[in-house]
Structure formats: structure tokens, C-alpha cells
Design an enzyme around this catalytic site. Structure first.
Site, PDB file in Angstrom:
ATOM      1  N   ARG A 169      12.472  -2.774   9.981  1.00 38.03           N
ATOM      2  CA  ARG A 169      11.560  -2.259  11.009  1.00 38.03           C
ATOM      3  C   ARG A 169      11.403  -3.273  12.130  1.00 38.03           C
ATOM      4  O   ARG A 169      11.363  -4.476  11.862  1.00 38.03           O
ATOM      5  CB  ARG A 169      10.180  -2.017  10.374  1.00 38.03           C
ATOM      6  CG  ARG A 169       9.992  -0.612   9.885  1.00 38.03           C
ATOM      7  CD  ARG A 169       8.757  -0.472   9.048  1.00 38.03           C
ATOM      8  NE  ARG A 169       7.532  -0.966   9.676  1.00 38.03           N
ATOM      9  CZ  ARG A 169       6.318  -0.754   9.165  1.00 38.03           C
ATOM     10  NH1 ARG A 169       6.179  -0.080   8.043  1.00 38.03           N
ATOM     11  NH2 ARG A 169       5.254  -1.226   9.769  1.00 38.03           N
TER      12      ARG A 169
ATOM     13  N   ARG B 233      11.876  -6.898   3.582  1.00 41.36           N
ATOM     14  CA  ARG B 233      11.700  -5.448   3.438  1.00 41.36           C
ATOM     15  C   ARG B 233      12.758  -4.694   4.240  1.00 41.36           C
ATOM     16  O   ARG B 233      13.128  -5.078   5.334  1.00 41.36           O
ATOM     17  CB  ARG B 233      10.307  -5.059   3.956  1.00 41.36           C
ATOM     18  CG  ARG B 233      10.085  -3.565   3.991  1.00 41.36           C
ATOM     19  CD  ARG B 233       8.634  -3.215   4.005  1.00 41.36           C
ATOM     20  NE  ARG B 233       8.030  -3.317   5.328  1.00 41.36           N
ATOM     21  CZ  ARG B 233       6.779  -2.962   5.572  1.00 41.36           C
ATOM     22  NH1 ARG B 233       6.002  -2.515   4.607  1.00 41.36           N
ATOM     23  NH2 ARG B 233       6.295  -3.073   6.794  1.00 41.36           N
TER      24      ARG B 233
ATOM     25  N   LYS C 155       0.812  -1.217   0.000  1.00 45.49           N
ATOM     26  CA  LYS C 155       0.000   0.000   0.000  1.00 45.49           C
ATOM     27  C   LYS C 155       0.846   1.269   0.000  1.00 45.49           C
ATOM     28  O   LYS C 155       0.521   2.233  -0.689  1.00 45.49           O
ATOM     29  CB  LYS C 155      -1.060   0.000   1.105  1.00 45.49           C
ATOM     30  CG  LYS C 155      -0.575  -0.127   2.523  1.00 45.49           C
ATOM     31  CD  LYS C 155      -1.775  -0.262   3.466  1.00 45.49           C
ATOM     32  CE  LYS C 155      -1.372  -0.814   4.818  1.00 45.49           C
ATOM     33  NZ  LYS C 155      -0.241  -0.187   5.505  1.00 45.49           N
TER      34      LYS C 155
ATOM     35  N   ARG D 151      -8.485   1.081   9.881  1.00 41.91           N
ATOM     36  CA  ARG D 151      -8.082  -0.317  10.075  1.00 41.91           C
ATOM     37  C   ARG D 151      -9.087  -1.083  10.914  1.00 41.91           C
ATOM     38  O   ARG D 151      -8.889  -2.278  11.149  1.00 41.91           O
ATOM     39  CB  ARG D 151      -6.734  -0.355  10.786  1.00 41.91           C
ATOM     40  CG  ARG D 151      -5.536  -0.543   9.846  1.00 41.91           C
ATOM     41  CD  ARG D 151      -4.306  -0.474  10.713  1.00 41.91           C
ATOM     42  NE  ARG D 151      -3.182  -1.182  10.208  1.00 41.91           N
ATOM     43  CZ  ARG D 151      -2.124  -0.602   9.639  1.00 41.91           C
ATOM     44  NH1 ARG D 151      -2.098   0.683   9.446  1.00 41.91           N
ATOM     45  NH2 ARG D 151      -1.093  -1.328   9.277  1.00 41.91           N
TER      46      ARG D 151
ATOM     47  N   ARG E 265       0.544  -8.982  13.567  1.00 45.35           N
ATOM     48  CA  ARG E 265      -0.041  -7.992  12.650  1.00 45.35           C
ATOM     49  C   ARG E 265      -1.017  -8.665  11.701  1.00 45.35           C
ATOM     50  O   ARG E 265      -2.071  -8.118  11.387  1.00 45.35           O
ATOM     51  CB  ARG E 265       1.076  -7.287  11.852  1.00 45.35           C
ATOM     52  CG  ARG E 265       1.858  -6.300  12.709  1.00 45.35           C
ATOM     53  CD  ARG E 265       3.170  -5.928  12.085  1.00 45.35           C
ATOM     54  NE  ARG E 265       3.044  -5.061  10.935  1.00 45.35           N
ATOM     55  CZ  ARG E 265       3.995  -4.895  10.013  1.00 45.35           C
ATOM     56  NH1 ARG E 265       5.129  -5.568  10.110  1.00 45.35           N
ATOM     57  NH2 ARG E 265       3.810  -4.076   9.021  1.00 45.35           N
TER      58      ARG E 265
HETATM   59  P1  AMP Z   1       1.931   0.421   8.946  1.00 39.91           P
HETATM   60  O1  AMP Z   1       3.170   1.218   8.642  1.00 39.91           O
HETATM   61  O2  AMP Z   1       0.717   0.944   8.205  1.00 39.91           O
HETATM   62  O3  AMP Z   1       2.119  -1.056   8.792  1.00 39.91           O
HETATM   63  O4  AMP Z   1       1.627   0.696  10.498  1.00 39.91           O
HETATM   64  C1  AMP Z   1       2.551   0.324  11.496  1.00 39.91           C
HETATM   65  C2  AMP Z   1       1.858   0.153  12.836  1.00 39.91           C
HETATM   66  O5  AMP Z   1       1.273   1.411  13.242  1.00 39.91           O
HETATM   67  C3  AMP Z   1       0.698  -0.831  12.842  1.00 39.91           C
HETATM   68  O6  AMP Z   1       1.115  -2.164  13.000  1.00 39.91           O
HETATM   69  C4  AMP Z   1      -0.101  -0.322  14.048  1.00 39.91           C
HETATM   70  O7  AMP Z   1       0.520  -0.695  15.275  1.00 39.91           O
HETATM   71  C5  AMP Z   1       0.040   1.195  13.918  1.00 39.91           C
HETATM   72  N1  AMP Z   1      -1.055   1.772  13.097  1.00 39.91           N
HETATM   73  C6  AMP Z   1      -0.923   2.426  11.909  1.00 39.91           C
HETATM   74  N2  AMP Z   1      -2.119   2.834  11.461  1.00 39.91           N
HETATM   75  C7  AMP Z   1      -3.030   2.428  12.375  1.00 39.91           C
HETATM   76  C8  AMP Z   1      -4.454   2.521  12.477  1.00 39.91           C
HETATM   77  N3  AMP Z   1      -5.186   3.129  11.534  1.00 39.91           N
HETATM   78  N4  AMP Z   1      -5.047   1.975  13.570  1.00 39.91           N
HETATM   79  C9  AMP Z   1      -4.332   1.385  14.533  1.00 39.91           C
HETATM   80  N5  AMP Z   1      -2.996   1.237  14.502  1.00 39.91           N
HETATM   81  C10 AMP Z   1      -2.343   1.756  13.432  1.00 39.91           C
END
Ligand code: AMP
Length: 216
Positions: A160, A127, A13, A88, A171
Site C-alpha cells: 500500500r 505487509r 484490526k 478514529r 499515521r
Molecule cells: P486503514 O486501512 O484503516 O489503515 O485506513 C487507511 C487510511 O484511510 C487512513 O490512514 C486514513 O487516511 C483513512 N481513514 C480510514 N478510516 C478513517 C477514519 N475513520 N477517519 C479518518 N480517516 C480514515
């Protein structure tokens, strides 16, 4: 354009959102990046979010909805946006509906990148991200020009902490229990565009472009 890009973790994404942001000249609102910056700065938000993130859990809805409410109030979001990582959960999706209603605007499309679990596990473990600008790489399919160095800002590439195996598993669990129900939610609204996200980056790009053109 008001878009959402929805995909499992590692579904691509970020890559596609960044391209669509350039193409339509709309800001990419990436909640994961906003949170990672807050953690790095050591702000109150960062302190509140850190443990959820590193264990692969979702940050509570109230915190996330507040972040989006504040971000939407900024001038660059008035003409459109691409949401990357939000909503989410169903609660977040309903809160977003409310925010859009208040502004009397509508979503154009929700782009769903469908990627099988096996592909995700492989992508996440390979990644690497830039510790300075956040650009993402994949050791096999999108390697940097110079090992360990970001092409765009020369920052150091790292893995990460939530791309570790245990966190990946958590996740994925959170995704299937809390985020997947959004597919039906947006399908019912008639805005969901499903794309095969397991293809190469360029094929995913053209599939999205075709789907967006056909939906307008
Ligand atoms: P991402 O980079 O989108 O994979 O987000 C990394 C982490 O940030 C996720 O695993 C969640 O812990 C947190 N996170 C990001 N966006 C959200 C969201 N909309 N709701 C809840 N947690 C989020």
C-alpha cells in the site's frame, strides 16, 4: 453484536475484524477499504480523500461520519456490525454515539489491540495487500502460498502507498494524537476490552474470544 475494533495502524484490526464478522455473522464495516475503493473508482469521495490518505493523514470527520451514516442505513447493519477503522477521533466517536442513540441500540464492546510501536513498524513494512480483494498478508508471519499472488482470488499482491516509511510515521502520529484519546472515552463507558495485540494471530483470537465471553 455491535463491536468496534481499535488498534494502531498495522495492529491487526483487519485480520481480527474479518474473523469476528464470520463468527458472529455481522458485516465488517472497514472505512479504509471503503475509501480505497472510492479512490480506485475515481468517485468524488475518492478525489476528496486521496491526498489525506497517501500522506498518512486522517480524512475529515464530516466525510467519515457521512460514510458511516449511509452505511448504517443499509439492511445488513440492522442486526449488528463490527467497525474496523472508525471511529478514529473523539468527534467521530460522539457522532457514532448519536447514531446509535437514534437507533436505540448500544455497543457491546470496543476491542483494543495494544501493540508497541516497534512491532507496528515491522508489520507495516512487511505487509502486502491484494490489489483486487484487499486481503492482507505479512511476508514472514502470514505469507501467501505463491509469492506475489493472493491465495483467495489470485490477484496481484502490492505494498500500500501509505505503508511507505514517511506515511507510516505520519499515521502513527495521527493515531497517538487523535485516536488514542478514544481509549479513555470508551474506558469511561465501561466497554473497553484491552488485548495484547503483539501475540500471534491465533493467540490474539483466543484472547478476544475470552474477553468477549467474560464481558457478556
Ligand atoms: P486503514 O486501512 O484503516 O489503515 O485506513 C487507511 C487510511 O484511510 C487512513 O490512514 C486514513 O487516511 C483513512 N481513514 C480510514 N478510516 C478513517 C477514519 N475513520 N477517519 C479518518 N480517516 C480514515
Amino acid at each position: 453484536m455491535r463491536l468496534i475494533i481499535l488498534a494502531p495502524p498495522g495492529g491487526g484490526k483487519g485480520t481480527q475484524a474479518s474473523r469476528l464478522s464470520d463468527q458472529y455473522n455481522i458485516p465488517q464495516v472497514e472505512t479504509g477499504k471503503i475509501l480505497r475503493q472510492a479512490v480506485q473508482e475515481g468517485s468524488q469521495l475518492g478525489k476528496d480523500a486521496k491526498s489525506y490518505m497517501s500522506s498518512g493523514n486522517l480524512v475529515p470527520d464530516e466525510i467519515m461520519i457521512e460514510i458511516i451514516r449511509n452505511r448504517f442505513a443499509e439492511a445488513d447493519c440492522q442486526a449488528g456490525f463490527i467497525l474496523d477503522g472508525f471511529p478514529r477521533t473523539l468527534q467521530q466517536a460522539r457522532a457514532l454515539d448519536k447514531l446509535l442513540d437514534e437507533q436505540e441500540v448500544e455497543l457491546d464492546a470496543v476491542i483494543y489491540l495494544n501493540v508497541p510501536v516497534a512491532v507496528i513498524q515491522e508489520r507495516l513494512s512487511r505487509r502486502r495487500v491484494c490489489s483486487d480483494c484487499g486481503a492482507t498478508y505479512h511476508l514472514d508471519t502470514k505469507p501467501p502460498g505463491q509469492t506475489g499472488i493472493c491465495d483467495s482470488c489470485q490477484g496481484e499482491l502490492i505494498q500500500r502507498s501509505d505503508d511507505r516509511e514517511e506515511a507510516i510515521e505520519q499515521r502513527l502520529k495521527q493515531y497517538s494524537s487523535k485516536t488514542e484519546p478514544l481509549l479513555e472515552f470508551y474506558q469511561d463507558k465501561g466497554v473497553l476490552l484491552e488485548i495484547d495485540g503483539a501475540q500471534s494471530i491465533s493467540r490474539v483470537e483466543s484472547a478476544i474470544d475470552t474477553a468477549l465471553t467474560e464481558s457478556q
